[in-house]
Design an enzyme around this catalytic site. Structure first.
Site, short mmCIF file in Angstrom:
data_model
loop_
_atom_site.label_atom_id
_atom_site.label_comp_id
_atom_site.label_asym_id
_atom_site.label_seq_id
_atom_site.Cartn_x
_atom_site.Cartn_y
_atom_site.Cartn_z
CB SER B 7 -0.91 -0.11 1.39
OG SER B 7 -1.82 0.84 1.17
CG HIS B 34 -4.43 -0.94 -0.48
ND1 HIS B 34 -3.95 -0.69 0.72
CD2 HIS B 34 -5.07 -2.35 -0.48
CE1 HIS B 34 -4.44 -2.01 1.46
NE2 HIS B 34 -5.01 -2.60 0.47
CG ASP B 125 -5.73 -5.42 2.78
OD1 ASP B 125 -6.39 -6.57 3.39
OD2 ASP B 125 -5.79 -5.12 1.88
#
Lengths: 273, 187
Positions: B7, B34, B125
């Site tokens: 991310s 992401h 995540d």
């Protein structure tokens, strides 16, 4: 840690639901279906799959709650704005040549894409002679769609999508506000009909110039995708259009020879006559 | 199968990993980062400098020696029959694609033949996903939080599963190269 559901357990569960409630999930894509069941068990604080089956055997309300949870109802207005731009520019002018325009939104969830279509038709001066049939498996979603109430906090993103789709009007004219919700203008909804239709078991019910079925095929296996493609073929006018989701493909289906690809990027196809 | 999740702050690391890896690496790679929604993205081209990167469509077969990138706005899963399956359900940890969703699916489909690598990021995540990969007998690698631009994501994974191995980029490349050799040895 969430325990993985085995194929065997999934099969049992699917057969139980089919036998008990008549819904057939046997040709749904396994990986995402498992994930939905797992998420539901987590949500219902259940650890063992037997606990879930036992409860399903005796509790209809529980089943309905689960059905609502495991079917995906995610949607947004003008989802993939450039798809809508392509519809405006390439498809609507063709639809305009028909005296009555019939459109089917299959798997419409809570209706956001249906309202987007109505706006497109209104702006092209075609809404008056259009009939939009919007169907879903999930009756709770359909009831929400009929109310046309959309969380106000989403509208900023949707206005942005609308602009990217080539919209030039003031987007806020298309709804009124009511506390936390935007309510789509009733005039825009005058020719929309929401009702339940199950793509797995139900049949052709009309003939359309355009079918939109976006991000629904993802949840089906190839067998079921082929079957639904045949249903769509039979439900389309010769030369009628079919729109799928951006990452959905006909490339892996034998039915693809019966359709022409109009926009490979935006996944718009046309029935061969 | 090597699944890489990242991310905020992961792109430079990802680019370096891809740049340094031997071109002949004999496995499938799947990248989940992401990304913003509804914004045209050049990510596939940015990362494609050395090898083409494929954004799979639903039901596309998973092939060896290919690098796949999870498309914007969809979760990316793998079926037992060796095809990709996309999913447009709710974002997880505010993200779609979600690293947890893909890692969990990779764990189920590949078991001990999977390695998960989690890079820099500002969310949690991936932690549950790394845990699933390790539990299924695969390898769980986490970017050493001290070397990550945003340490929340790697740290969350290390906190959640102590069996995950922290590595810096050089160590990751070494690990992947070794992995490739053992894969060749197997076949």
């Amino acid at each position: 840690m969430i325990k993985e559901i085995s194929n065997e357990e999934l099969g049992k569960l699917v057969r139980l639901i089919h036998r008990q409630y008549g819904y057939d999930f046997s040709d749904y894509a396994r990986s995402s279906l498992k994930r939905r069941f797992q998420r539901f068990m987590d949500h219902a604080s259940m650890e063992e799959i037997t606990e879930l089956s036992d409860r399903l055997l005796q509790d209809v309300t529980f089943f309905e709650h689960m059905a609502q949870f495991i079917t995906v109802n995610v949607t947004e207005m003008f989802l993939d704005p450039l798809f809508y731009k392509t519809l405006r520019e390439q498809v609507l002018p063709r639809l305009a040549t028909y005296p009555t325009i019939k459109i089917w939104h299959a798997g419409c969830a809570t209706g956001e894409e249906v309202f987007s279509m109505a706006i497109l038709l209104e702006e092209a001066g075609l809404l008056e002679r259009s009939r939009i049939y919007a169907t879903d498996l999930n009756t709770v979603s359909l009831r929400k769609a009929e109310k046309a109430r959309i969380p106000l906090k989403c509208m900023k993103d949707y206005a942005q999508n609308y602009l990217l789709s080539g919209g030039v009007e003031d987007f806020s004219n298309y709804y009124t506000t009511d506390n936390e919700h935007a309510v789509i203008q009733e005039a825009l909804r005058r020719n929309i009909l929401f009702f339940q239709h199950n793509l797995v078991t139900d049949q052709v019910f009309n003939e359309f110039q355009l079918i939109c079925c976006r991000n629904v095929f993802l949840y089906f296996n190839r067998l079921l995708q082929d079957r639904v493609l045949r249903l769509f073929y039979d439900s389309l006018d010769p030369l009628g259009y079919l729109a799928l989701g951006l990452k959905e493909s006909m490339m892996f289906s034998e039915e693809n020879i019966r359709f022409d690809s109009i926009s490979p990027v935006h996944k718009i196809f046309r029935r061969k006559s | 199968m090597i699944a890489i999740g990242g991310s905020a702050g992961s792109l430079a690391v990802l680019a370096e990993l891809l740049e340094q890896l031997p071109i002949s690496i004999d496995c499938t790679m799947m990248i989940i980062v992401h990304r913003l929604r509804n914004v045209p993205s050049d990510l596939d081209r940015l990362l494609s400098l050395k090898a083409p990167i494929i954004e799979p469509e639903d039901k596309q077969p998973v092939l060896r020696r290919r690098i796949y990138l999870a498309p914007q706005n969809y979760h990316l899963l793998i079926e037992d029959d060796g095809t990709f399956s996309l999913d447009y359900s709710e974002p997880l940890h505010y993200s779609r694609p979600s690293i947890d969703v893909s890692f969990t699916s990779v764990a189920a489909a590949y078991g001990p033949r999977a390695a998960g690598i989690l890079l820099s990021g500002a969310s949690k995540d991936g932690a549950a996903g790394i845990q699933q990969i390790i539990a299924a007998g695969g390898a769980g690698i986490v970017q050493d939080p001290a070397t990550a631009l945003f340490d929340t994501m790697p740290q969350a994974a290390l906190d959640r599963c102590p069996a995950a191995q922290p590595m810096n980029i050089t160590e990751m490349i070494h690990f992947l190269t070794e992995l490739k050799m053992s894969a060749e040895h197997d076949s």
